[in-house]
Scaffold this motif. Structure first.
Motif, mmCIF file in Angstrom:
data_model
loop_
_atom_site.group_PDB
_atom_site.id
_atom_site.type_symbol
_atom_site.label_atom_id
_atom_site.label_comp_id
_atom_site.label_asym_id
_atom_site.label_seq_id
_atom_site.Cartn_x
_atom_site.Cartn_y
_atom_site.Cartn_z
ATOM 1 N N GLN A 97 0.830 -1.202 0.000
ATOM 2 C CA GLN A 97 0.000 0.000 0.000
ATOM 3 C C GLN A 97 0.864 1.252 0.000
ATOM 4 O OE1 GLN A 97 -3.324 -0.138 -0.370
ATOM 5 N NE2 GLN A 97 -3.248 2.094 -0.599
ATOM 6 N N ILE A 98 1.987 1.176 0.707
ATOM 7 C CA ILE A 98 2.927 2.302 0.708
ATOM 8 C C ILE A 98 3.470 2.523 -0.709
ATOM 9 C CG2 ILE A 98 5.204 3.064 1.504
ATOM 10 C CD1 ILE A 98 4.580 1.713 4.176
ATOM 11 N N LEU A 99 3.744 1.420 -1.410
ATOM 12 C CA LEU A 99 4.239 1.538 -2.787
ATOM 13 C C LEU A 99 3.185 2.191 -3.679
ATOM 14 C CD1 LEU A 99 6.018 -1.915 -3.309
ATOM 15 C CD2 LEU A 99 7.067 0.315 -2.889
ATOM 16 N N ILE A 100 1.921 1.827 -3.447
ATOM 17 C CA ILE A 100 0.841 2.433 -4.234
ATOM 18 C C ILE A 100 0.761 3.935 -3.970
ATOM 19 C CG2 ILE A 100 -1.676 2.532 -4.509
ATOM 20 C CD1 ILE A 100 -1.716 -0.494 -3.990
ATOM 21 N N GLU A 101 0.871 4.295 -2.703
ATOM 22 C CA GLU A 101 0.847 5.720 -2.361
ATOM 23 C C GLU A 101 2.039 6.444 -2.969
ATOM 24 O OE1 GLU A 101 -1.637 7.282 -0.957
ATOM 25 O OE2 GLU A 101 -2.690 5.365 -0.907
ATOM 26 N N ASP A 102 3.201 5.780 -2.968
ATOM 27 C CA ASP A 102 4.387 6.375 -3.609
ATOM 28 C C ASP A 102 4.144 6.584 -5.107
ATOM 29 O OD1 ASP A 102 5.744 6.460 -1.249
ATOM 30 O OD2 ASP A 102 6.935 4.648 -1.604
ATOM 31 N N ALA A 103 3.482 5.582 -5.728
ATOM 32 C CA ALA A 103 3.182 5.699 -7.161
ATOM 33 C C ALA A 103 2.240 6.869 -7.417
ATOM 34 C CB ALA A 103 2.555 4.388 -7.667
ATOM 35 N N LYS A 104 1.276 7.068 -6.517
ATOM 36 C CA LYS A 104 0.360 8.200 -6.673
ATOM 37 C C LYS A 104 1.100 9.527 -6.529
ATOM 38 C CE LYS A 104 -3.865 5.825 -5.219
ATOM 39 N NZ LYS A 104 -4.968 5.782 -4.234
ATOM 40 N N GLN A 105 2.073 9.548 -5.651
ATOM 41 C CA GLN A 105 2.871 10.767 -5.491
ATOM 42 C C GLN A 105 3.685 11.043 -6.759
ATOM 43 O OE1 GLN A 105 5.208 10.536 -1.905
ATOM 44 N NE2 GLN A 105 3.411 10.218 -0.596
ATOM 45 N N GLN A 106 4.189 9.965 -7.388
ATOM 46 C CA GLN A 106 4.913 10.138 -8.646
ATOM 47 C C GLN A 106 3.977 10.651 -9.749
ATOM 48 O OE1 GLN A 106 8.237 9.834 -9.050
ATOM 49 N NE2 GLN A 106 8.293 9.431 -6.843
ATOM 50 N N CYS A 107 2.720 10.148 -9.709
ATOM 51 C CA CYS A 107 1.728 10.648 -10.677
ATOM 52 C C CYS A 107 1.452 12.135 -10.448
ATOM 53 C CB CYS A 107 0.426 9.849 -10.553
ATOM 54 S SG CYS A 107 0.525 8.183 -11.238
ATOM 55 N N ALA A 108 1.457 12.537 -9.193
ATOM 56 C CA ALA A 108 1.219 13.953 -8.877
ATOM 57 C C ALA A 108 2.319 14.811 -9.484
ATOM 58 C CB ALA A 108 1.160 14.140 -7.362
ATOM 59 N N LYS A 109 3.534 14.272 -9.514
ATOM 60 C CA LYS A 109 4.627 15.016 -10.126
ATOM 61 C C LYS A 109 4.412 15.142 -11.638
ATOM 62 C CE LYS A 109 8.146 13.604 -6.734
ATOM 63 N NZ LYS A 109 9.431 12.898 -6.530
ATOM 64 N N VAL A 110 3.858 14.081 -12.250
ATOM 65 C CA VAL A 110 3.593 14.111 -13.693
ATOM 66 C C VAL A 110 2.515 15.142 -14.002
ATOM 67 C CG1 VAL A 110 2.721 12.796 -15.667
ATOM 68 C CG2 VAL A 110 4.294 11.713 -14.026
ATOM 69 N N THR A 111 1.440 15.121 -13.198
ATOM 70 C CA THR A 111 0.347 16.071 -13.451
ATOM 71 C C THR A 111 0.778 17.511 -13.195
ATOM 72 O OG1 THR A 111 -0.477 15.761 -11.178
ATOM 73 C CG2 THR A 111 -1.430 14.360 -12.890
ATOM 74 N N ALA A 112 1.799 17.681 -12.377
ATOM 75 C CA ALA A 112 2.296 19.037 -12.113
ATOM 76 C C ALA A 112 3.096 19.580 -13.299
ATOM 77 C CB ALA A 112 3.166 19.041 -10.856
ATOM 78 N N ASP A 113 3.634 18.661 -14.101
ATOM 79 C CA ASP A 113 4.360 19.042 -15.315
ATOM 80 C C ASP A 113 3.327 19.178 -16.442
ATOM 81 O OD1 ASP A 113 5.847 19.166 -17.654
ATOM 82 O OD2 ASP A 113 7.390 17.803 -16.903
#
Length: 233
Positions: A97-113
């Protein structure tokens, strides 16, 4: 002479009586001995049977308790193993679940670009259209993404047509529109992406980033577990 003869008869009679008494006494004594011996034999036999039965009962009770102890030991061991496995599974799932949350955080970085996210949205729309293969598709997205999605619709329509023509040699087209209803907008707290809908909601392709993350997690879960927990069964 008569007196002497009478005396002898009396003595013979006494002797015979004495002999008879002795015989009777001997018979009685022998009978008593037989009864005593039989009684002792029966008593010893009964005692041996009682002792034997008591031993068997003790052995059976011991065997029963030993089996019961072994069963309880196995049950306790099994419960221990199950509890340990549950603890490991909980810890493993928490880490996943932590890995999933980390993946969502990485997605947030993509959406910020903005440039990168714009291209991603276009690619997600094209991919969804290929899955649906419909001529009219409505796009649902987050309110914050509507302008970006609208800006890539025309390009997505063209790329979809070109891709189908190239890969399947089929001439097709699609009309893309944004769902104007605010009630059908994606949750503002979601990671982004799009949902493609056709035939009034009867056909849906969920291409949101959250769904893609969960799909990747499901598809790669065996490999992820093997990498993270190689010794866990």
């Amino acid at each position: 002479f008569f007196s002497q003869h009478q005396k002898m008869n009396s003595q013979d009679a006494d002797r015979q009586i004495k002999q008879m008494v002795n015989f009777i006494l001997q018979e009685a004594q022998e009978k008593a001995n037989e009864i005593r011996i039989k009684t002792e034999h029966d008593f010893n036999l009964e005692k041996q049977m009682l002792v034997h039965n008591a031993k068997l009962k003790i052995q059976d009770e011991y065997s029963r308790k030993e089996k019961e102890r072994e069963i309880n030991k196995r049950i306790a061991r099994s419960a221990e193993i199950c509890a340990s496995r549950r603890t490991k599974m909980i810890a493993r799932d928490e880490l996943l679940q932590i890995l999933i949350e980390d993946a969502k955080q990485q997605c947030a970085k993509v959406t910020a670009d903005k440039a990168r996210y714009k291209k991603l949205l276009k690619d997600l729309i094209v991919q969804g259209c290929i899955k649906l293969f419909e001529t009219a598709v409505t796009i649902q997205c987050r309110a914050v993404d509507k302008k970006v999605v609208e800006s890539v619709l025309s390009e997505a329509e063209t790329e979809y047509q070109q891709t189908v023509k190239k890969e399947a040699n089929v001439d097709t087209h699609v009309k893309l529109t944004i769902d104007a209803a605010s009630t059908r907008e994606l949750n503002a707290n979601s990671s982004g992406g799009v949902v493609l809908v056709a035939h009034g909601g009867k056909i849906i392709c969920d291409n949101t980033l959250d769904t893609r993350i969960m799909q990747v997690n499901y598809d790669l879960k065996p490999s992820i577990r093997q990498m993270l927990f190689p010794l866990m069964k």
